[in-house]
Design a protein around this motif. Structure first.
Motif, PDB file in Angstrom:
ATOM      1  N   ARG A  33       0.810  -1.227   0.000  1.00 35.68           N
ATOM      2  CA  ARG A  33       0.000   0.000   0.000  1.00 35.68           C
ATOM      3  C   ARG A  33       0.841   1.274   0.000  1.00 35.68           C
ATOM      4  O   ARG A  33       0.454   2.299   0.547  1.00 35.68           O
ATOM      5  CB  ARG A  33      -0.982   0.004   1.172  1.00 35.68           C
ATOM      6  CG  ARG A  33      -1.998  -1.106   1.096  1.00 35.68           C
ATOM      7  CD  ARG A  33      -3.003  -1.000   2.241  1.00 35.68           C
ATOM      8  NE  ARG A  33      -3.912  -2.109   2.233  1.00 35.68           N
ATOM      9  CZ  ARG A  33      -5.113  -2.090   1.645  1.00 35.68           C
ATOM     10  NH1 ARG A  33      -5.523  -1.007   1.037  1.00 35.68           N
ATOM     11  NH2 ARG A  33      -5.889  -3.151   1.687  1.00 35.68           N
ATOM     12  N   ARG A  34       2.005   1.229  -0.614  1.00 34.89           N
ATOM     13  CA  ARG A  34       2.896   2.390  -0.658  1.00 34.89           C
ATOM     14  C   ARG A  34       2.404   3.468  -1.610  1.00 34.89           C
ATOM     15  O   ARG A  34       2.790   4.636  -1.487  1.00 34.89           O
ATOM     16  CB  ARG A  34       4.298   1.960  -1.082  1.00 34.89           C
ATOM     17  CG  ARG A  34       4.997   1.121  -0.052  1.00 34.89           C
ATOM     18  CD  ARG A  34       6.359   0.720  -0.513  1.00 34.89           C
ATOM     19  NE  ARG A  34       6.961  -0.184   0.459  1.00 34.89           N
ATOM     20  CZ  ARG A  34       8.065  -0.843   0.257  1.00 34.89           C
ATOM     21  NH1 ARG A  34       8.731  -0.704  -0.879  1.00 34.89           N
ATOM     22  NH2 ARG A  34       8.540  -1.639   1.185  1.00 34.89           N
ATOM     23  N   PHE A  35       1.585   3.114  -2.581  1.00 34.52           N
ATOM     24  CA  PHE A  35       1.105   4.087  -3.568  1.00 34.52           C
ATOM     25  C   PHE A  35      -0.320   4.497  -3.221  1.00 34.52           C
ATOM     26  O   PHE A  35      -1.260   3.725  -3.401  1.00 34.52           O
ATOM     27  CB  PHE A  35       1.172   3.489  -4.983  1.00 34.52           C
ATOM     28  CG  PHE A  35       0.732   4.442  -6.053  1.00 34.52           C
ATOM     29  CD1 PHE A  35       1.540   5.499  -6.421  1.00 34.52           C
ATOM     30  CD2 PHE A  35      -0.488   4.279  -6.670  1.00 34.52           C
ATOM     31  CE1 PHE A  35       1.138   6.386  -7.401  1.00 34.52           C
ATOM     32  CE2 PHE A  35      -0.901   5.160  -7.656  1.00 34.52           C
ATOM     33  CZ  PHE A  35      -0.085   6.213  -8.021  1.00 34.52           C
ATOM     34  N   LEU A  36      -0.471   5.673  -2.681  1.00 37.01           N
ATOM     35  CA  LEU A  36      -1.772   6.256  -2.331  1.00 37.01           C
ATOM     36  C   LEU A  36      -2.605   5.367  -1.409  1.00 37.01           C
ATOM     37  O   LEU A  36      -3.822   5.476  -1.382  1.00 37.01           O
ATOM     38  CB  LEU A  36      -2.573   6.578  -3.593  1.00 37.01           C
ATOM     39  CG  LEU A  36      -1.939   7.549  -4.582  1.00 37.01           C
ATOM     40  CD1 LEU A  36      -2.801   7.675  -5.827  1.00 37.01           C
ATOM     41  CD2 LEU A  36      -1.735   8.908  -3.939  1.00 37.01           C
ATOM     42  N   GLY A  37      -1.964   4.468  -0.674  1.00 33.91           N
ATOM     43  CA  GLY A  37      -2.672   3.588   0.240  1.00 33.91           C
ATOM     44  C   GLY A  37      -3.492   2.511  -0.446  1.00 33.91           C
ATOM     45  O   GLY A  37      -4.326   1.873   0.188  1.00 33.91           O
ATOM     46  N   LEU A  38      -3.254   2.286  -1.738  1.00 42.01           N
ATOM     47  CA  LEU A  38      -4.018   1.299  -2.504  1.00 42.01           C
ATOM     48  C   LEU A  38      -3.302  -0.043  -2.513  1.00 42.01           C
ATOM     49  O   LEU A  38      -2.073  -0.101  -2.589  1.00 42.01           O
ATOM     50  CB  LEU A  38      -4.202   1.783  -3.948  1.00 42.01           C
ATOM     51  CG  LEU A  38      -5.000   3.064  -4.107  1.00 42.01           C
ATOM     52  CD1 LEU A  38      -4.860   3.596  -5.525  1.00 42.01           C
ATOM     53  CD2 LEU A  38      -6.461   2.820  -3.752  1.00 42.01           C
ATOM     54  N   LYS A  39      -4.083  -1.108  -2.467  1.00 42.92           N
ATOM     55  CA  LYS A  39      -3.519  -2.450  -2.514  1.00 42.92           C
ATOM     56  C   LYS A  39      -3.458  -2.923  -3.965  1.00 42.92           C
ATOM     57  O   LYS A  39      -4.464  -2.928  -4.669  1.00 42.92           O
ATOM     58  CB  LYS A  39      -4.370  -3.420  -1.703  1.00 42.92           C
ATOM     59  CG  LYS A  39      -3.811  -4.822  -1.727  1.00 42.92           C
ATOM     60  CD  LYS A  39      -4.595  -5.762  -0.869  1.00 42.92           C
ATOM     61  CE  LYS A  39      -4.016  -7.150  -1.010  1.00 42.92           C
ATOM     62  NZ  LYS A  39      -4.128  -7.901   0.188  1.00 42.92           N
ATOM     63  N   PHE A  40      -2.263  -3.312  -4.387  1.00 41.62           N
ATOM     64  CA  PHE A  40      -2.058  -3.857  -5.715  1.00 41.62           C
ATOM     65  C   PHE A  40      -1.663  -5.318  -5.611  1.00 41.62           C
ATOM     66  O   PHE A  40      -1.002  -5.720  -4.659  1.00 41.62           O
ATOM     67  CB  PHE A  40      -0.959  -3.093  -6.459  1.00 41.62           C
ATOM     68  CG  PHE A  40      -1.429  -1.801  -7.048  1.00 41.62           C
ATOM     69  CD1 PHE A  40      -1.820  -1.733  -8.376  1.00 41.62           C
ATOM     70  CD2 PHE A  40      -1.498  -0.654  -6.277  1.00 41.62           C
ATOM     71  CE1 PHE A  40      -2.261  -0.543  -8.926  1.00 41.62           C
ATOM     72  CE2 PHE A  40      -1.932   0.541  -6.814  1.00 41.62           C
ATOM     73  CZ  PHE A  40      -2.314   0.597  -8.147  1.00 41.62           C
ATOM     74  N   ARG A  41      -2.069  -6.086  -6.601  1.00 41.57           N
ATOM     75  CA  ARG A  41      -1.661  -7.480  -6.729  1.00 41.57           C
ATOM     76  C   ARG A  41      -0.741  -7.573  -7.932  1.00 41.57           C
ATOM     77  O   ARG A  41      -0.920  -6.858  -8.918  1.00 41.57           O
ATOM     78  CB  ARG A  41      -2.878  -8.376  -6.941  1.00 41.57           C
ATOM     79  CG  ARG A  41      -3.841  -8.305  -5.789  1.00 41.57           C
ATOM     80  CD  ARG A  41      -5.101  -9.039  -6.106  1.00 41.57           C
ATOM     81  NE  ARG A  41      -6.068  -8.856  -5.028  1.00 41.57           N
ATOM     82  CZ  ARG A  41      -7.328  -9.143  -5.129  1.00 41.57           C
ATOM     83  NH1 ARG A  41      -7.816  -9.613  -6.254  1.00 41.57           N
ATOM     84  NH2 ARG A  41      -8.135  -8.958  -4.101  1.00 41.57           N
ATOM     85  N   ARG A  42       0.213  -8.475  -7.860  1.00 39.92           N
ATOM     86  CA  ARG A  42       1.186  -8.638  -8.943  1.00 39.92           C
ATOM     87  C   ARG A  42       0.878  -9.901  -9.732  1.00 39.92           C
ATOM     88  O   ARG A  42       0.587 -10.946  -9.152  1.00 39.92           O
ATOM     89  CB  ARG A  42       2.584  -8.727  -8.329  1.00 39.92           C
ATOM     90  CG  ARG A  42       3.697  -8.759  -9.304  1.00 39.92           C
ATOM     91  CD  ARG A  42       5.013  -8.568  -8.606  1.00 39.92           C
ATOM     92  NE  ARG A  42       5.249  -9.614  -7.638  1.00 39.92           N
ATOM     93  CZ  ARG A  42       6.410 -10.222  -7.456  1.00 39.92           C
ATOM     94  NH1 ARG A  42       7.443  -9.878  -8.175  1.00 39.92           N
ATOM     95  NH2 ARG A  42       6.543 -11.155  -6.557  1.00 39.92           N
ATOM     96  N   GLN A  43       0.933  -9.825 -11.064  1.00 37.20           N
ATOM     97  CA  GLN A  43       0.639 -10.947 -11.957  1.00 37.20           C
ATOM     98  C   GLN A  43      -0.676 -11.601 -11.555  1.00 37.20           C
ATOM     99  O   GLN A  43      -0.746 -12.752 -11.167  1.00 37.20           O
ATOM    100  CB  GLN A  43       1.798 -11.956 -11.956  1.00 37.20           C
ATOM    101  CG  GLN A  43       3.124 -11.374 -12.359  1.00 37.20           C
ATOM    102  CD  GLN A  43       3.141 -10.788 -13.754  1.00 37.20           C
ATOM    103  OE1 GLN A  43       2.256 -11.017 -14.553  1.00 37.20           O
ATOM    104  NE2 GLN A  43       4.145  -9.991 -14.044  1.00 37.20           N
ATOM    105  N   HIS A  44      -1.733 -10.843 -11.658  1.00 41.48           N
ATOM    106  CA  HIS A  44      -3.073 -11.247 -11.220  1.00 41.48           C
ATOM    107  C   HIS A  44      -3.911 -11.688 -12.419  1.00 41.48           C
ATOM    108  O   HIS A  44      -3.874 -11.055 -13.471  1.00 41.48           O
ATOM    109  CB  HIS A  44      -3.736 -10.064 -10.514  1.00 41.48           C
ATOM    110  CG  HIS A  44      -5.109 -10.341 -10.028  1.00 41.48           C
ATOM    111  ND1 HIS A  44      -5.350 -11.157  -8.955  1.00 41.48           N
ATOM    112  CD2 HIS A  44      -6.316  -9.915 -10.465  1.00 41.48           C
ATOM    113  CE1 HIS A  44      -6.660 -11.214  -8.752  1.00 41.48           C
ATOM    114  NE2 HIS A  44      -7.264 -10.475  -9.663  1.00 41.48           N
ATOM    115  N   VAL A  45      -4.659 -12.787 -12.247  1.00 39.60           N
ATOM    116  CA  VAL A  45      -5.550 -13.259 -13.312  1.00 39.60           C
ATOM    117  C   VAL A  45      -6.854 -12.473 -13.222  1.00 39.60           C
ATOM    118  O   VAL A  45      -7.539 -12.496 -12.201  1.00 39.60           O
ATOM    119  CB  VAL A  45      -5.823 -14.772 -13.189  1.00 39.60           C
ATOM    120  CG1 VAL A  45      -6.784 -15.230 -14.277  1.00 39.60           C
ATOM    121  CG2 VAL A  45      -4.527 -15.560 -13.250  1.00 39.60           C
ATOM    122  N   LYS A  46      -7.179 -11.758 -14.296  1.00 35.96           N
ATOM    123  CA  LYS A  46      -8.386 -10.929 -14.346  1.00 35.96           C
ATOM    124  C   LYS A  46      -9.098 -11.182 -15.667  1.00 35.96           C
ATOM    125  O   LYS A  46      -8.542 -10.907 -16.730  1.00 35.96           O
ATOM    126  CB  LYS A  46      -7.998  -9.440 -14.223  1.00 35.96           C
ATOM    127  CG  LYS A  46      -9.142  -8.476 -14.345  1.00 35.96           C
ATOM    128  CD  LYS A  46     -10.033  -8.520 -13.140  1.00 35.96           C
ATOM    129  CE  LYS A  46     -11.075  -7.422 -13.269  1.00 35.96           C
ATOM    130  NZ  LYS A  46     -12.183  -7.594 -12.408  1.00 35.96           N
TER     131      LYS A  46
END
Length: 66
Positions: A33-46
């Motif tokens: 959550r280092r970027f604007l407090g947002l949670k990112f997932r890496r290499q995510h199936v969408k």
């Protein structure tokens, strides 16, 4: 359908292990959550695709070249 999803999940896992320098640099800024407090997932199936980074809160997929 579950077989296809399992294969994509395994493929995403392999991509995480073999990430590019650019992906590693961006991930350092996005993780925990280092970027604007947002949670990112890496290499995510969408929706059948493996995206480099995904934020569920914004429904935002990010793809990098290089």
């Amino acid at each position: 359908m579950a077989f296809i999803e399992n294969k994509k999940r395994d493929f995403a896992r392999a991509l995480r292990i073999n990430s590019t320098n650019a992906e590693r640099m961006v991930w350092e800024q996005l993780k925990s959550r280092r970027f604007l407090g947002l949670k990112f997932r890496r290499q995510h199936v969408k929706e059948g695709y493996v995206v480099d980074f995904y934020c569920h809160e914004l429904n935002l997929a990010v793809e990098l070249d290089g």
